[in-house]
Design a protein around this motif. Structure first.
Motif, PDB file in Angstrom:
ATOM      1  N   ASP A  79      55.894  31.658  52.419  1.00 40.55           N
ATOM      2  CA  ASP A  79      56.129  33.097  52.227  1.00 40.55           C
ATOM      3  C   ASP A  79      57.408  33.612  52.880  1.00 40.55           C
ATOM      4  O   ASP A  79      57.623  34.826  52.947  1.00 40.55           O
ATOM      5  N   ALA A  80      58.268  32.713  53.367  1.00 38.16           N
ATOM      6  CA  ALA A  80      59.587  33.156  53.818  1.00 38.16           C
ATOM      7  C   ALA A  80      60.385  33.634  52.608  1.00 38.16           C
ATOM      8  O   ALA A  80      60.075  33.299  51.452  1.00 38.16           O
ATOM      9  N   VAL A  81      61.415  34.449  52.862  1.00 33.07           N
ATOM     10  CA  VAL A  81      62.224  35.046  51.798  1.00 33.07           C
ATOM     11  C   VAL A  81      63.619  34.431  51.786  1.00 33.07           C
ATOM     12  O   VAL A  81      64.282  34.358  52.828  1.00 33.07           O
ATOM     13  N   LEU A  82      64.050  34.007  50.602  1.00 30.82           N
ATOM     14  CA  LEU A  82      65.432  33.589  50.387  1.00 30.82           C
ATOM     15  C   LEU A  82      66.078  34.633  49.491  1.00 30.82           C
ATOM     16  O   LEU A  82      65.681  34.811  48.337  1.00 30.82           O
ATOM     17  N   ALA A  83      67.056  35.362  50.016  1.00 33.15           N
ATOM     18  CA  ALA A  83      67.745  36.416  49.273  1.00 33.15           C
ATOM     19  C   ALA A  83      69.112  35.898  48.838  1.00 33.15           C
ATOM     20  O   ALA A  83      69.963  35.592  49.678  1.00 33.15           O
ATOM     21  N   ILE A  84      69.322  35.809  47.528  1.00 37.25           N
ATOM     22  CA  ILE A  84      70.577  35.296  46.985  1.00 37.25           C
ATOM     23  C   ILE A  84      71.517  36.477  46.772  1.00 37.25           C
ATOM     24  O   ILE A  84      71.337  37.279  45.858  1.00 37.25           O
ATOM     25  N   HIS A  85      72.548  36.586  47.629  1.00 35.56           N
ATOM     26  CA  HIS A  85      73.517  37.673  47.529  1.00 35.56           C
ATOM     27  C   HIS A  85      74.760  37.277  46.743  1.00 35.56           C
ATOM     28  O   HIS A  85      75.631  38.117  46.499  1.00 35.56           O
ATOM     29  N   SER A  86      74.867  36.018  46.350  1.00 33.83           N
ATOM     30  CA  SER A  86      76.001  35.546  45.556  1.00 33.83           C
ATOM     31  C   SER A  86      75.944  36.146  44.157  1.00 33.83           C
ATOM     32  O   SER A  86      74.887  36.576  43.685  1.00 33.83           O
ATOM     33  N   THR A  87      77.096  36.141  43.474  1.00 39.14           N
ATOM     34  CA  THR A  87      77.152  36.535  42.066  1.00 39.14           C
ATOM     35  C   THR A  87      77.181  35.265  41.229  1.00 39.14           C
ATOM     36  O   THR A  87      78.153  34.509  41.265  1.00 39.14           O
ATOM     37  N   ILE A  88      76.093  35.042  40.472  1.00 38.64           N
ATOM     38  CA  ILE A  88      75.914  33.782  39.749  1.00 38.64           C
ATOM     39  C   ILE A  88      75.294  34.056  38.386  1.00 38.64           C
ATOM     40  O   ILE A  88      74.949  35.189  38.057  1.00 38.64           O
ATOM     41  N   HIS A  89      75.122  33.015  37.598  1.00 36.74           N
ATOM     42  CA  HIS A  89      74.444  33.150  36.313  1.00 36.74           C
ATOM     43  C   HIS A  89      72.980  33.511  36.555  1.00 36.74           C
ATOM     44  O   HIS A  89      72.335  32.919  37.434  1.00 36.74           O
ATOM     45  N   ASN A 125      80.778  44.249  37.783  1.00 37.19           N
ATOM     46  CA  ASN A 125      82.061  43.610  38.065  1.00 37.19           C
ATOM     47  C   ASN A 125      82.958  43.541  36.834  1.00 37.19           C
ATOM     48  O   ASN A 125      84.181  43.678  36.931  1.00 37.19           O
ATOM     49  N   SER A 126      82.337  43.349  35.678  1.00 30.15           N
ATOM     50  CA  SER A 126      83.122  43.317  34.451  1.00 30.15           C
ATOM     51  C   SER A 126      83.687  44.694  34.132  1.00 30.15           C
ATOM     52  O   SER A 126      84.828  44.822  33.668  1.00 30.15           O
ATOM     53  N   LEU A 127      82.905  45.732  34.391  1.00 33.23           N
ATOM     54  CA  LEU A 127      83.413  47.092  34.193  1.00 33.23           C
ATOM     55  C   LEU A 127      84.548  47.378  35.164  1.00 33.23           C
ATOM     56  O   LEU A 127      85.546  48.020  34.793  1.00 33.23           O
ATOM     57  N   LEU A 128      84.426  46.913  36.392  1.00 41.23           N
ATOM     58  CA  LEU A 128      85.496  47.106  37.367  1.00 41.23           C
ATOM     59  C   LEU A 128      86.802  46.497  36.867  1.00 41.23           C
ATOM     60  O   LEU A 128      87.854  47.154  36.882  1.00 41.23           O
ATOM     61  N   LEU A 165      86.724  37.914  39.679  1.00 36.32           N
ATOM     62  CA  LEU A 165      86.281  38.808  38.617  1.00 36.32           C
ATOM     63  C   LEU A 165      86.376  38.134  37.245  1.00 36.32           C
ATOM     64  O   LEU A 165      85.568  38.420  36.356  1.00 36.32           O
ATOM     65  N   ARG A 166      87.351  37.258  37.063  1.00 37.04           N
ATOM     66  CA  ARG A 166      87.408  36.496  35.807  1.00 37.04           C
ATOM     67  C   ARG A 166      86.167  35.631  35.657  1.00 37.04           C
ATOM     68  O   ARG A 166      85.586  35.514  34.573  1.00 37.04           O
ATOM     69  N   LYS A 167      85.732  35.028  36.756  1.00 39.53           N
ATOM     70  CA  LYS A 167      84.495  34.239  36.728  1.00 39.53           C
ATOM     71  C   LYS A 167      83.316  35.107  36.309  1.00 39.53           C
ATOM     72  O   LYS A 167      82.502  34.727  35.463  1.00 39.53           O
ATOM     73  N   ASP A 168      83.212  36.309  36.886  1.00 37.69           N
ATOM     74  CA  ASP A 168      82.085  37.188  36.590  1.00 37.69           C
ATOM     75  C   ASP A 168      82.129  37.687  35.142  1.00 37.69           C
ATOM     76  O   ASP A 168      81.101  37.771  34.470  1.00 37.69           O
ATOM     77  N   LEU A 169      83.331  38.012  34.657  1.00 38.91           N
ATOM     78  CA  LEU A 169      83.477  38.430  33.263  1.00 38.91           C
ATOM     79  C   LEU A 169      83.083  37.293  32.327  1.00 38.91           C
ATOM     80  O   LEU A 169      82.409  37.509  31.308  1.00 38.91           O
ATOM     81  N   SER A 170      83.477  36.078  32.681  1.00 33.00           N
ATOM     82  CA  SER A 170      83.115  34.921  31.864  1.00 33.00           C
ATOM     83  C   SER A 170      81.598  34.725  31.834  1.00 33.00           C
ATOM     84  O   SER A 170      81.020  34.390  30.787  1.00 33.00           O
ATOM     85  N   LEU A 171      80.948  34.949  32.967  1.00 33.73           N
ATOM     86  CA  LEU A 171      79.488  34.830  33.011  1.00 33.73           C
ATOM     87  C   LEU A 171      78.827  35.874  32.119  1.00 33.73           C
ATOM     88  O   LEU A 171      77.865  35.575  31.398  1.00 33.73           O
ATOM     89  N   LEU A 172      79.337  37.105  32.141  1.00 31.13           N
ATOM     90  CA  LEU A 172      78.765  38.141  31.279  1.00 31.13           C
ATOM     91  C   LEU A 172      78.951  37.778  29.814  1.00 31.13           C
ATOM     92  O   LEU A 172      78.040  37.958  28.995  1.00 31.13           O
ATOM     93  N   GLN A 173      80.132  37.256  29.470  1.00 31.88           N
ATOM     94  CA  GLN A 173      80.374  36.849  28.086  1.00 31.88           C
ATOM     95  C   GLN A 173      79.420  35.729  27.676  1.00 31.88           C
ATOM     96  O   GLN A 173      78.938  35.694  26.542  1.00 31.88           O
ATOM     97  N   THR A 174      79.127  34.823  28.610  1.00 29.79           N
ATOM     98  CA  THR A 174      78.189  33.735  28.329  1.00 29.79           C
ATOM     99  C   THR A 174      76.790  34.277  28.081  1.00 29.79           C
ATOM    100  O   THR A 174      76.092  33.847  27.148  1.00 29.79           O
ATOM    101  N   VAL A 175      76.375  35.230  28.908  1.00 27.10           N
ATOM    102  CA  VAL A 175      75.039  35.803  28.776  1.00 27.10           C
ATOM    103  C   VAL A 175      74.902  36.588  27.469  1.00 27.10           C
ATOM    104  O   VAL A 175      73.903  36.485  26.754  1.00 27.10           O
ATOM    105  N   LEU A 176      75.920  37.397  27.141  1.00 27.42           N
ATOM    106  CA  LEU A 176      75.861  38.235  25.952  1.00 27.42           C
ATOM    107  C   LEU A 176      76.162  37.464  24.671  1.00 27.42           C
ATOM    108  O   LEU A 176      75.676  37.817  23.594  1.00 27.42           O
ATOM    109  N   GLY A 177      76.993  36.433  24.784  1.00 23.55           N
ATOM    110  CA  GLY A 177      77.438  35.702  23.603  1.00 23.55           C
ATOM    111  C   GLY A 177      78.840  36.136  23.217  1.00 23.55           C
ATOM    112  O   GLY A 177      79.191  37.315  23.354  1.00 23.55           O
ATOM    113  N   PRO A 178      79.666  35.222  22.723  1.00 24.11           N
ATOM    114  CA  PRO A 178      81.089  35.514  22.460  1.00 24.11           C
ATOM    115  C   PRO A 178      81.319  36.559  21.374  1.00 24.11           C
ATOM    116  O   PRO A 178      82.388  37.165  21.316  1.00 24.11           O
ATOM    117  N   ASP A 179      80.338  36.771  20.497  1.00 20.61           N
ATOM    118  CA  ASP A 179      80.524  37.718  19.398  1.00 20.61           C
ATOM    119  C   ASP A 179      79.930  39.088  19.687  1.00 20.61           C
ATOM    120  O   ASP A 179      79.945  39.966  18.816  1.00 20.61           O
TER     121      ASP A 179
END
Length: 274
Positions: free
Chosen positions: A91-101, A178-181, A238-252
């Protein structure tokens, strides 16, 4: 483990520009805090504090009720979480503060279930200045009970803590943010270029824009730079984060294309040597 206990044993891994002040806020708030870093010099800012230093990630994992993880990318999260989860307390907590997929956060949470460890997807926004001031925003994906266990720790470095859904949802919100930024940075860069092309004095233009309906945080950031090249490190992230959003949403996806089009000119100038 009681959320109200002042003796909650905390740990933190990822002492970069944002993680370092987050860890310091936890220490200064009175949480007994153990740190681990790959480089010994990362401990230097904490030598005057009550922080303890673990010899390895596994030792930190065994001793803590709450661990914050703020490493750079998906591979780092997978590696460190893979070392922590098998040895963490029930029941310990691991909080992921990184920006990842989001799928990486979900996979770590699923591993956590197997080890009876609670995982929160908890990326933050505000950067180093907000972290130092305790004014970060935390975008939380995870169950409500786990958030309540972590809330007092988060409150040591955050002014706004919002649960946005299950694990993975926090990352989705962070990627949009981040992508909006970076899209707004691209628009701000184009606006300043337009002013220059029209012979306008930059400082006056920025002053008036920031007092008018065209104002934005991105314009303030861009105006402090001599050129986009001054944002090389931030631009790469930020390029990494934008690329992740594009991956999640799809290129089209039309929304992904719109954000990418606004950001691309600035990103090319900011990261051309990266």
């Amino acid at each position: 483990m009681e959320n109200s206990s002042p003796l909650l044993q905390c740990g933190f891994i990822g002492l970069g520009s944002q993680g370092a002040p987050m860890a310091r806020r936890m220490i200064d708030a009175g949480f007994p805090t153990t740190l681990w870093a790959r480089r010994e010099e990362s401990y230097a800012p904490y030598r005057d504090s009550a922080a303890r230093f673990a010899p390895n990630a596994e030792s930190l994992g065994r001793s803590c009720d709450h661990i914050g993880l703020c490493v750079v990318n998906d591979n780092d999260v997978r590696e460190i979480a893979g070392r922590l989860l098998p040895v963490m307390k029930t029941d310990a907590v691991l909080a992921i503060h990184s920006t990842i997929h989001p799928d990486t956060a979900r996979a770590v949470a699923q591993q956590g279930v197997a080890y009876n460890v609670r995982v929160l997807d908890a990326p933050v926004s505000g950067g180093e200045p907000a972290a130092k001031a305790g004014k970060l925003t935390v975008m939380v994906g995870g169950d409500t009970d786990t958030l309540e266990l972590a809330r007092r720790v988060f409150e040591s470095f955050a002014a706004l803590i919002v649960r946005v859904g299950d694990v993975g949802a926090g990352q989705l919100v962070k990627l949009i943010n981040n992508s909006l930024l970076v899209a707004n940075m691209g628009l701000a860069d184009a606006a300043l270029a337009a002013g220059s092309n029209l012979g306008l004095e930059k400082d006056s233009l920025v002053q008036l824009l920031q007092a008018s309906s065209g104002r934005s945080f991105a314009l303030d950031v861009r105006a402090r730079m001599d050129s986009p090249a001054g944002f090389r490190h931030g631009g790469a992230l930020l390029r990494k984060d934008l690329s992740l959003l594009q991956t999640v949403l799809g290129p089209d996806d039309p929304a992904a294309r719109c954000i990418s089009d606004a950001a691309e000119r600035f990103l090319q100038a900011a990261t051309q040597d990266v």
